[in-house]
Scaffold this active site. Structure first.
Site, short mmCIF file in Angstrom:
data_model
loop_
_atom_site.label_atom_id
_atom_site.label_comp_id
_atom_site.label_asym_id
_atom_site.label_seq_id
_atom_site.Cartn_x
_atom_site.Cartn_y
_atom_site.Cartn_z
N ASP B 387 0.85 -1.18 0.00
CA ASP B 387 0.00 0.00 0.00
C ASP B 387 0.88 1.23 0.00
OD1 ASP B 387 -2.50 -0.89 0.03
OD2 ASP B 387 -2.76 -0.89 2.20
N ASP B 728 -5.34 -2.96 4.58
CA ASP B 728 -5.96 -2.58 5.83
C ASP B 728 -7.48 -2.71 5.83
OD1 ASP B 728 -6.29 -0.44 4.15
OD2 ASP B 728 -4.78 0.79 5.15
N ASP B 732 -9.72 -5.81 1.57
CA ASP B 732 -8.38 -6.31 1.28
C ASP B 732 -8.25 -7.76 1.69
OD1 ASP B 732 -7.36 -4.02 0.22
OD2 ASP B 732 -6.59 -3.26 2.12
#
Lengths: 252, 1035
Positions: B387, B728, B732
């Protein structure tokens, strides 16, 4: 292909050298170790501090005698065993042996050549095989020889003797040869196979006179060495340390 | 693979176009795969249910559809009917394997089955021997019991370890709200949320969790936090308007498990339980299979290898002993011994302990590992999909650049800034700083004076927070400056004005003018200005200066930064006297012809540790791919600044721009980097994605939805990579599950993400992943050492049996004694190897190749079994023969004595010196032999432990004393051996006897030989890399 064989050949060669080296090393260390040992007496005797008892003849089936007094085939094996066993006690074999002082430890530690004491077969009386070639098996009075394991340097104290007790009374009368089942101290100590080549261990013959009551019954008998404080006869784990138990069953 | 993708699309809702597309795909798929399977069916089901049109319907249509009334709600009877039809409003937990089945699996997995066979044989031979009246029959009973105990205890240990890793569904069910306010029978009732049914009218208020998927029919200032579902962190406002075709985007639907942040709302329940969006994601996450971890595969491979060796040697010698006319019963007992000797009973537990030690160490470095095996997976990672926000960046807006006096200045963006280095002498800066300070509604929470400025909590939005902190760092106490410049009027920022304005008294007591300050979107601000401040002087804003502004604006924007313009105006004292009443509604003050002062641009800057971590990954051969929802320009800028895209590499677009040719004409192979937009990704076939992943070394995926992560992960896995993924949000979780190692964010992560992940990053910092990788690689190396150490002595345990069978010598070592080595003396040393430091820089080599670099390879097995193991056996046999010889049995007398030696009936067994032994005396000597053999193996295992510290370097280079735990291991090993020999030497069942002290030293020369030999081996490996020796001797 050639590369592969060369590769494998190298591995083969490597292991040949490697294991060859290990084998040589093993042999060498064993040789060094053996050099440190005496050929006369073992380095340590602590694992056999007290002797075990054993009998002859020794039936194959776990110390149980089964025979028919009227069938010589049934006990011929015992008789042969006894005869063979007593072979080495023949006078002819004992020509080099000396007569020792009875009742005394025969210490020869200073002597270079260790003498063996004479054991007269006649001491075994009716069980010597001289008077009765069948060792009493045909008469209902079978003989069993009790012997004590040889241990180098063992010097029994007191007056060691063998005593056998049947589990149940009235089935058997027991006679000992020599009298009282005594084991004479003059046969001790033992100096080992190489120094004491002609040594004969003392024997005690136990004559089991089976009474009519005991015939066809299974008679359990336990023999112990008594009278000597340094000969153990009671060990929970070792059932043969200074004692031996066997069974006899005679049919007619 | 196509099938998997349809799974994803079914959850990822981008409007009807996508759904249509998936349908076509699925149609094609049906032709390809006539059989079909459950999974595909499920995917289709999901897709159908997503034809959600409730957001388009009017209130009355909804009432019709669900047979409900907005004023009265459902009747209790009707609700009960629907409840009976649909089931409770709760997520069904996945069909969990019953605990007992899990437990039993542990009981028969790994080596257990072999040991059970051993135990079974022991009991069989016990039975037979008992029937025959053999005295020693009970030995076999005990042995069987001990073997069973070993299996049960290691099984319980493994089960306990497995039970600790939590189930993903657990957190989904935790998210269910407890109570809901429902309108039923025209009455408001508090009901348990799982009693909700479709058509219920529910009321929610700020702080509530949404109890089901709800179509809103009345709202008042309602905002929801969808972060757990979509990853968007800003609260979304909710109204009754149908604002988007996509049900996920439209404002009039609130989703199950999200939170209502503020306001109130009333809505109709349209989906409950598993049919809610979150329910579908949950079922998808559990549908994504849990792949076996690389270390699990390695251990399985190792178990097969050892079991194969054990069984083949066992069977071989069973046949040999039968053909040597041993009794079948004896042969079976030999077989048990061979199995027990071959199986490293303690090893699997040791591996678990080593892994958990590493896990603990990693936890200290902020990597919390949930699944122990993931420890090693991280080490074999070859691609990290990371990310951006919060992982690579600090997750806070920070002022990065300033533009005033026609010049761009850079600001410090590090985490712990205390000063700003740029030139602050210009009077323009003084003016700009005043605007920045005053035109700002953000405030520090009180009581944080002692905290560093960057750590203080601020009330206000991200940009204002950035500006507040920026000015606090430079100017000091902002709040007192604001107090000195009292605010008299204010227009907060709104999306129509796109500016923020406030009017202040000045802190100069002689200057009675009011100061109007304004900030906002640069182009809007510029529109309102007629002059521009250059070096503190107002100059007319001509086209040349406007051009300069444009250039600066474009440059800052091009760096992916959020740019704000600042302007001010001193209101003339005559028109605006001190008593003037400012009215913000009528705007009785000028908002044009202002003086433009400057630009400030902000970015969420990278964490300072990240560039270093990325370059570490690079040298470790790990590809770092950025996957972000952010704008491609911002994503690329951050990627460049952290080194994910290196300074020299170009994307196709960059090359096109440089060469001034169309993008299509660029040779794609020249571009090492790629920035892929989520929209492009959506239209890509998996082959195209594969091509991108293959051809470009540096990849950034921007504007991706969290669900697209799953596609990217699968793409990477198709390349044969071991993929680590960070995430998160709730959505996901499928990607986290699918990844070889899912990494959830500890701070920003949702519970579901944390549950789906194998690892939780406590500080959300990318750099922590790299330390994790390092630990993972180290543990792989160290497990190799542990296994090599453990396997070696198996030969020294096995040889006695083989020689016993072939040469009929008294048994050199007992089965129970072997267990004391495997589960006693050897345990702590083999764990100690887990503490060994790396031999060389493990971060300078490529990731382990899953197929080639095995944990236990041929070299390791051969070197341990056929070389060191054999040396140990020789050493132990020398001790054995020495013990027997010194007690009167010379080696020559021992050969072939087995039958008489073991006979119960022979109590006048003659030794080499003419002495006679009873059976028990012989057995006691045999146990002394066991003890001597045991002690020799222990002593040589000390040498084995030392040589296993390294695989290539000399021990002296590694340092003999650097790993203190090794010494704990050595002392424990010898200590346990001493206790067993002298402390428990009188417990008959254990078969240990007190041993003469000198026998401890017989094997010492062999131990030294092992050490010397291994040093020579390592020396040759170092001297002749790539040689025959290196190939065969390096494990």
């Amino acid at each position: 292909m050639q590369v592969i064989t060369a590769f494998h050949g190298l591995i083969l060669l490597f292991y040949l050298v490697f294991y060859g080296f290990l084998a040589a090393l093993f042999t060498f260390t064993m040789w060094v170790m053996l050099q440190t040992l005496s050929s006369d007496i073992p380095k340590y005797r602590d694992r056999i501090s007290s002797p075990g008892l054993m009998i002859s003849p020794k039936p194959d089936t776990a110390l149980e005698f089964y025979f028919n007094r009227s069938d010589s085939q049934s006990y011929s094996e015992y008789v042969t065993t006894l005869q063979n066993f007593l072979e080495s006690y023949n006078d002819s074999k004992q020509s080099q042996n000396i007569d020792c002082t009875r009742g005394k430890i025969f210490d020869q530690s200073d002597a270079a050549v260790k003498k063996a004491c004479r054991f007269n077969l006649s001491d075994l009386g009716q069980c010597s095989g001289k008077e009765d070639a069948n060792f009493g098996y045909s008469k209902g009075t079978p003989c069993v020889l009790v012997k004590m394991n040889r241990i180098i340097g063992l010097k029994p104290e007191g007056e060691p003797h063998i005593q056998c007790t049947p589990k149940e009374e009235g089935m058997v009368n027991i006679n000992y040869f020599p009298p009282n089942g005594a084991m004479d101290l003059m046969y001790f100590p033992y100096y080992g196979k190489s120094l004491h080549a002609h040594y004969l261990q003392p024997l005690v013959a136990v004559q089991l006179a089976i009474t009519p009551n005991g015939t066809k019954e299974e008679i359990a008998i336990e023999c112990k060495i008594l009278g000597s404080p340094n000969l153990k006869n009671q060990d929970d784990r070792d059932k043969f340390l200074g004692r031996i138990a066997f069974k006899v069953q005679m049919s007619e | 693979m196509v099938k998997k993708r349809s799974d994803v699309y079914s959850v990822e809702i981008y409007g009807t176009k996508d759904l249509h597309k998936t349908e076509i795909e699925d149609e094609e798929e049906k032709h390809k795969d006539q059989k079909g399977n459950k999974k595909k069916k499920k995917a289709e089901d999901l897709k159908k249910e997503l034809d959600l049109d409730d957001h388009r319907l009017s209130t009355s249509e909804l009432e019709m559809k669900y047979g409900t009334s907005i004023d009265k709600g459902l009747s209790s009877a009707r609700a009960a009917e629907i409840l009976a039809r649909d089931g409770p409003n709760a997520l069904t937990p996945p069909k969990a394997t019953p605990e007992i089945v899990k437990f039993l699996k542990q009981m028969i997995g790994g080596f257990s089955i072999l040991l059970w066979i051993g135990a079974g044989f022991s009991w069989i031979s016990f039975g037979i021997q008992l029937a025959q009246g053999v005295d020693s029959a009970f030995d076999n009973l005990y042995l069987g019991v001990v073997l069973a105990l070993v299996v049960i205890l290691t099984g319980i240990f493994a089960y306990y370890q497995e039970a600790k890793s939590t189930n993903i569904m657990a957190s989904f069910s935790k998210m269910i709200p407890q109570q809901a306010l429902v309108l039923r029978d025209a009455e408001k009732k508090e009901l348990p949320a799982d009693q909700l049914v479709v058509g219920d009218i529910v009321e929610i208020k700020g702080g509530d969790r949404i109890p089901a998927d709800i179509r809103l029919i009345f709202t008042q200032g309602c905002k929801v936090d969808n972060s757990s579902l979509t990853g968007e962190s800003e609260p979304q406002s909710r109204s009754c308007d149908f604002s988007h075709e996509n049900p996920l985007e439209t404002r009039n639907i609130a989703f199950y498990s999200t939170t209502c942040v503020e306001g109130t709302a009333t809505g109709i329940v349209i989906n409950t339980g598993d049919r809610t969006i979150i329910g579908r994601i949950a079922s998808l996450a559990s549908g994504v299979g849990n792949e076996k971890t690389p270390i699990a595969i390695e251990i399985e491979h190792f178990v097969y290898l050892v079991a194969g060796v054990a069984i083949s040697i066992g069977v071989l010698f069973f046949i040999i002993s039968v053909s040597m006319r041993y009794k079948i019963l004896d042969s079976i007992i030999f077989l048990i011994g061979i199995i027990v000797a071959n199986v490293p009973e303690g090893l699997l537990a040791t591996v678990t302990v080593s892994l958990s030690l590493t896990a603990k160490r990693m936890a200290k470095k902020n990597c919390l590992v949930k699944n122990l095996e993931a420890v090693e997976t991280l080490g074999s990672t070859s691609i990290i999909c990371s990310d951006k926000t919060g992982t690579l960046t600090q997750n806070r807006m920070t002022v990065a650049h300033l533009w005033f006096d026609n010049q761009i200045y850079s600001a410090d963006t590090s985490e712990d800034q205390t000063t700003q280095p740029f030139d602050q002498s210009s009077p323009s800066w003084t003016a700009l700083s005043k605007i920045v300070t005053l035109c700002n509604r953000a405030e520090f929470r009180p009581g944080q004076e002692n905290l560093p400025i960057m750590k203080r909590v601020v009330v206000g939005d991200a940009s204002e927070t950035a500006l507040l902190k920026f000015s606090e760092v430079i100017l000091g106490d902002v709040m007192s400056i604001r107090a000195q410049n009292r605010k008299v009027a204010e227009i907060p920022f709104n999306s129509t004005n796109k500016f923020q304005l406030s009017i202040h008294e000045t802190d100069d007591p002689h200057d009675k003018r009011f100061l109007l300050v304004m900030k906002g979107a640069p182009e809007r601000i510029l529109e309102r200005c007629s002059t521009i401040m250059i070096n503190g002087k107002e100059e007319p804003l001509d086209s040349e200066k406007a051009e300069a502004f444009q250039t600066a604006y474009m440059e800052l924007g091009g760096m992916g930064e959020r740019v704000l313009g600042f302007c001010h105006l001193y209101l003339p004292e005559k028109e605006f006297p001190e008593s003037f009443q400012f009215d913000t509604d009528s705007m009785n003050f000028p908002t044009s012809s202002l003086c433009f002062v400057g630009l400030l641009s902000m970015i969420d800057p990278p964490r300072s540790t990240v560039p270093d971590a990325v370059s570490k990954c690079r040298s470790a051969g790990i590809k770092v791919i950025m996957v972000t929802g952010d704008h491609p320009i911002t994503a690329k800028a951050i990627a460049k600044s952290v080194g994910i895209i290196s300074a020299t590499s170009e994307t196709v677009e960059d090359i096109a721009k440089r060469l001034n040719i169309p993008v299509e004409r660029v040779n794609r192979r020249e571009a090492t980097a790629a920035v892929v937009n989520g929209m492009e990704l959506k239209d890509m076939s998996s082959e195209q994605l594969d091509a991108i992943l293959r051809e470009h070394a540096e990849i950034v995926f921007a504007r991706t939805s969290p669900q697209q992560k799953l596609i990217i992960v699968e793409g990477c896995q198709r390349q044969g990579a071991v993929v680590a993924v960070t995430g998160d949000g709730v959505n996901d979780s499928p990607a986290l599950k699918k990844a070889d190692i899912g990494i959830a964010m500890g701070i920003a992560g949702s519970d579901a993400a944390k549950n789906a992940a194998d690892m939780v990053l406590l500080d959300d910092n990318f750099a922590s992943i790299v330390t994790g990788v390092e630990e993972g690689r180290l543990i792989f190396d160290n497990l190799k050492k542990t296994i090599a150490y453990t396997l070696t002595k198996n030969i020294a345990e096995l040889c006695p049996f083989l020689i016993y069978i072939i040469a009929s010598i008294p048994m050199p070592i007992g089965t129970i004694t072997i267990l004391f080595i495997d589960l006693g003396t050897d345990i702590i040393p083999s764990v100690a190897l887990a503490y060994e430091k790396a031999e060389s820089d493990i971060m300078n080599r490529r990731p382990r190749n899953k197929r080639r670099d095995r944990l236990v390879n041929q070299q390791l097995a051969v070197y341990s079994y056929l070389q060191i193991g054999i040396m140990q056996s020789v050493g132990a046999f020398v001790t054995y023969f020495t013990v027997y010889a010194e007690q009167g049995f010379l080696p020559s007398t021992l050969l072939g004595v087995r039958v008489n030696w073991e006979s119960n009936a022979i109590n006048d067994f003659e030794d080499s010196y003419g002495q006679q032994w009873t059976h028990y005396q012989r057995m006691y000597l045999q146990w002394t032999g066991y003890t001597a053999f045991f002690v020799s193996i222990t002593i040589q295992q000390v040498a084995d432990l030392i040589i296993r510290k390294t695989r290539r370097n000399s021990i002296f280079r590694q340092g003999l004393f650097r790993n203190k735990v090794i010494w704990v291991g050595i002392f424990s090993q010898i200590g346990i051996a001493l206790i067993l020999t002298y402390g428990l030497g009188h417990v008959t069942a254990l078969n240990f006897t007190p041993l003469r002290f000198q026998y401890w030293f017989v094997a010492v020369p062999f131990a030294i030989l092992i050490w010397v030999y291994d040093e020579i081996r390592k020396l040759l490996i170092r001297r002749h890399p790539g040689s025959w020796w290196d190939k065969n001797m390096y494990y």
